[in-house]
Design an enzyme around this catalytic site. Structure first.
Site, mmCIF file in Angstrom:
data_model
loop_
_atom_site.group_PDB
_atom_site.id
_atom_site.type_symbol
_atom_site.label_atom_id
_atom_site.label_comp_id
_atom_site.label_asym_id
_atom_site.label_seq_id
_atom_site.Cartn_x
_atom_site.Cartn_y
_atom_site.Cartn_z
ATOM 1 N N LYS A 23 -8.850 3.141 5.343
ATOM 2 C CA LYS A 23 -8.221 1.876 4.955
ATOM 3 C C LYS A 23 -7.413 1.354 6.123
ATOM 4 O O LYS A 23 -6.609 2.071 6.691
ATOM 5 C CB LYS A 23 -7.326 2.074 3.736
ATOM 6 N N CYS A 41 -1.478 -9.293 1.226
ATOM 7 C CA CYS A 41 -2.909 -9.054 0.974
ATOM 8 C C CYS A 41 -3.768 -9.522 2.145
ATOM 9 O O CYS A 41 -3.561 -10.596 2.695
ATOM 10 C CB CYS A 41 -3.333 -9.811 -0.284
ATOM 11 N N CYS A 52 0.080 -8.351 -1.853
ATOM 12 C CA CYS A 52 -0.872 -7.315 -2.277
ATOM 13 C C CYS A 52 -0.480 -6.790 -3.655
ATOM 14 O O CYS A 52 0.688 -6.505 -3.899
ATOM 15 C CB CYS A 52 -0.841 -6.174 -1.254
HETATM 16 FE FE1 FES Z 1 -5.533 -7.362 -1.049
HETATM 17 FE FE2 FES Z 1 -4.058 -5.177 -1.367
HETATM 18 S S1 FES Z 1 -4.849 -5.969 0.442
HETATM 19 S S2 FES Z 1 -4.699 -6.568 -2.885
#
Ligand code: FES
Length: 75
Positions: A23, A41, A52
């Site tokens: 990740k 996010c 996020c």
């Molecule tokens: Fe998109 Fe976590 S990076 S919800």
């Protein structure tokens, strides 16, 4: 790395950035923040965009992708 099963029709959004990592998460340290940690996010799947909400986990499982948030950390 564990075996990845892609959901039909699901597509990864990261074709080339740091694909050897499970990740991709980056951090930026900022001196003026109200909270100690704010995740932004980068998978475009969050229900609380631009923040996020953890939706990247489901996206990564469905597509074999490795996206994760940008973390703003208070200095
Ligand atoms: Fe998109 Fe976590 S990076 S919800």
């Amino acid at each position: 790395r564990s075996m990845v099963v892609k959901a039909e029709g699901a597509q990864a959004i990261n074709p080339e950035i740091r694909k050897t990592e499970d990740k991709v998460v980056d951090s930026v340290v900022v001196s003026e923040l109200s909270k100690p940690l704010t995740p932004y996010c980068r998978c475009w799947r969050s229900g609380t965009f631009p923040l996020c909400d953890g939706s990247h986990v489901k996206h990564n499982k469905a597509t074999g992708d490795n996206v994760g948030p940008l973390l703003l950390k208070k200095q």
